[in-house]
Design an enzyme around this catalytic site. Structure first.
Site, mmCIF file in Angstrom:
data_model
loop_
_atom_site.group_PDB
_atom_site.id
_atom_site.type_symbol
_atom_site.label_atom_id
_atom_site.label_comp_id
_atom_site.label_asym_id
_atom_site.label_seq_id
_atom_site.Cartn_x
_atom_site.Cartn_y
_atom_site.Cartn_z
ATOM 1 N N HIS A 82 214.172 -56.905 46.258
ATOM 2 C CA HIS A 82 212.949 -56.608 47.020
ATOM 3 C C HIS A 82 212.499 -55.198 46.663
ATOM 4 C CE1 HIS A 82 210.403 -57.977 50.369
ATOM 5 N NE2 HIS A 82 210.232 -56.697 50.619
ATOM 6 N N ASP A 161 208.371 -60.125 62.540
ATOM 7 C CA ASP A 161 207.879 -59.268 61.445
ATOM 8 C C ASP A 161 206.456 -59.635 61.052
ATOM 9 O OD1 ASP A 161 208.165 -57.240 59.331
ATOM 10 O OD2 ASP A 161 207.999 -58.958 57.999
ATOM 11 N N ARG A 168 200.952 -53.184 61.610
ATOM 12 C CA ARG A 168 201.241 -51.904 60.926
ATOM 13 C C ARG A 168 200.182 -51.625 59.871
ATOM 14 N NH1 ARG A 168 206.548 -53.046 58.318
ATOM 15 N NH2 ARG A 168 206.305 -51.025 57.331
ATOM 16 N N SER A 183 211.621 -54.486 58.830
ATOM 17 C CA SER A 183 210.794 -55.532 58.223
ATOM 18 C C SER A 183 211.517 -56.191 57.049
ATOM 19 C CB SER A 183 209.476 -54.891 57.765
ATOM 20 O OG SER A 183 208.759 -55.742 56.923
ATOM 21 N N LYS A 187 214.090 -60.072 57.255
ATOM 22 C CA LYS A 187 213.763 -61.246 56.426
ATOM 23 C C LYS A 187 214.909 -61.561 55.474
ATOM 24 C CE LYS A 187 209.917 -59.225 55.294
ATOM 25 N NZ LYS A 187 208.624 -58.658 54.987
HETATM 26 N N1 URA Z 1 208.050 -54.805 52.235
HETATM 27 C C1 URA Z 1 208.259 -55.400 53.427
HETATM 28 O O1 URA Z 1 208.627 -56.572 53.505
HETATM 29 N N2 URA Z 1 208.045 -54.682 54.538
HETATM 30 C C2 URA Z 1 207.650 -53.393 54.510
HETATM 31 O O2 URA Z 1 207.504 -52.800 55.552
HETATM 32 C C3 URA Z 1 207.420 -52.778 53.268
HETATM 33 C C4 URA Z 1 207.625 -53.506 52.127
#
Ligand code: URA
Length: 433
Positions: A82, A161, A168, A183, A187
């Site tokens: 990620h 989220d 946000r 966040s 996930k």
């Molecule tokens: N990626 C995400 O899933 N959440 C964030 O807050 C920033 C990048």
């Protein structure tokens, strides 16, 4: 319990209790807390921060707010990657295919654009037919067969989220360490992955502008992952200038395909194969990162990563011919406008976030949550920091569906600098394991 008291406590710099955080997450998901109170608490968290305990409670409560995928049916160590978000950062797209081509299962859960940054899902949707929403069983079957899949957080993964992410984005509370950590990790834990690499971007185009903040975010992310028994590491990498040359959805898919043909830009290949090298080691296919990196380089040059990419696209309903003819398959912009250098010299600055904003204003990103994207538009850089230019030579091409791009040119003119010399740029700063 009253939400207004929770907002007051955080606003006053107090540490929230587990019960208060649970009340907040429950209320976000069942709709009993109105958006204005959620937004007020997000702003209070933005300014007051959170302790390590609050941060990990927030993550776990957000994770528990929805379903947990069971990936145990997929043999082997399941690996995901990620990014905290950048401009031109398309690494996840070729990386899933590169690592998958080594036989390591990559069930990747990705996101959409946030602020000035692009999103992996938005880019993949530039390929006609590509489905980012598939069922849990289809996801598992695809990873078993094709070795990789890139999907969105399906249906009920971390629903808290979804709501908080959207708020946000419109309340300017994105760049907060506890909110980014909650966040991403809610996930990732819910998605059932065994191992995770997080690319924490740093610099002008990142949410964390300084190395210190990026390091703190990296430590928070890795700490949360390890706390739940996940094999987890982070790399802090540069986002002062865009990554690769292409910014914009279809343009970035085309550049990903060029990379998968072994013809990608040097910085994109270096970052993809370095992250891939770590993943190859974590997945047990290499005994050192260097050996893993060499395996990734080989897969980019012998066609195996490209074949895995085609398999993934077709399995998710996309037109696999995109790998042979990206321009013929994906939408094309009506105007291609060159942007010439005002003088001769060396490129010393390309401010990544402003280039991201320029691409967004062309229609490549969202200004409002419900904006429809124009997949064809964006920017392709012909020069990067450190490159020499002659006066009048094209620095970049603007891909647009409107003829008048004076506003875009104005942004670019003030955010690309030509000087006598340039400071050397680092691509990878450090790793946190
Ligand atoms: N990626 C995400 O899933 N959440 C964030 O807050 C920033 C990048």
């Amino acid at each position: 319990m009253r939400m207004v008291d929770i907002i007051h406590a955080k606003r006053s710099g107090e540490e929230l209790t587990d019960e208060q955080i649970q009340f907040f997450v429950d209320g976000v998901v069942d709709g009993s807390i109105p958006d204005y109170q959620t937004s007020a608490l997000l702003m209070a968290i933005y300014f007051q921060g959170m302790t390590e305990r609050e941060q990990s409670t927030l993550t776990m409560k957000m994770m528990e707010s929805g379903d947990h995928l069971d990936l145990s049916g997929i043999p082997g160590v399941k690996l995901d990657k990620h990014s905290t978000g950048g401009v031109g950062d398309k690494v996840s797209i070729p990386l899933a295919a590169v690592v998958g081509s080594l036989g390591i299962p990559v069930p990747m859960i990705s996101g959409r654009g946030l602020g000035h940054t692009g999103g992996t899902l938005d880019k993949l949707e530039a390929i006609p037919g590509y489905q980012v929403e598939i069922s849990e069983q289809e996801f598992i079957n695809q990873v078993k067969k094709e070795k990789c899949a890139i999907i969105g957080a399906t249906g009920n993964i971390a629903p808290a989220d979804k709501k908080i992410y959207a708020l946000r984005d419109v309340t300017d509370t994105v760049d907060s360490i506890p909110l980014i950590a909650g966040s991403i990790m809610s996930k990732k834990i819910a998605s059932g992955t065994d191992a995770l690499i997080i690319d924490v971007k740093t610099g002008a185009g990142a949410f964390m502008k300084t190395l210190d903040d990026s390091r703190n975010l990296a430590k928070a992310l890795v700490g949360i992952g390890k706390g739940v028994g996940m094999q987890c590491m982070a790399m802090i990498t540069d986002m002062n200038q865009p990554l690769g040359n292409a910014i914009g959805n279809a343009l970035e898919i085309k550049e990903s395909i060029e990379l998968l043909r072994g013809e990608g830009p040097a910085d994109l290949e270096e970052l993809t194969t370095t992250i891939g090298g770590y993943m190859a080691k974590m997945g047990g296919k290499a005994s050192t990162v260097e050996e893993g990196k060499q395996l990734c380089e080989a897969s980019l040059h012998d066609g195996s990563a490209l074949a895995t990419f085609r398999g993934m696209i077709e399995a998710q309903g996309g037109d696999g011919n995109v790998v042979d003819d990206p321009d013929g398959v994906m939408p094309q912009a009506k105007y291609k406008i060159e942007f010439p250098a005002s003088k001769a010299g060396v490129i010393s600055k390309i401010v990544a976030d402003e280039v991201g904003v320029a691409s967004m204003l062309l229609g490549g990103g969202r200004q409002k949550a419900d904006d429809k994207l124009d997949y064809a538009v964006g920017i392709v850089l012909h020069k990067k920091i450190g490159d020499k230019v002659d006066a009048g030579e094209s620095l970049l091409t603007i891909y647009s569906n409107r003829e008048d791009v004076d506003d875009i040119k104005k942004i670019l003119a003030t955010n690309i600098e030509i000087s006598e010399s340039a400071k050397p740029m680092k691509l990878i700063y450090e790793t946190i394991e």
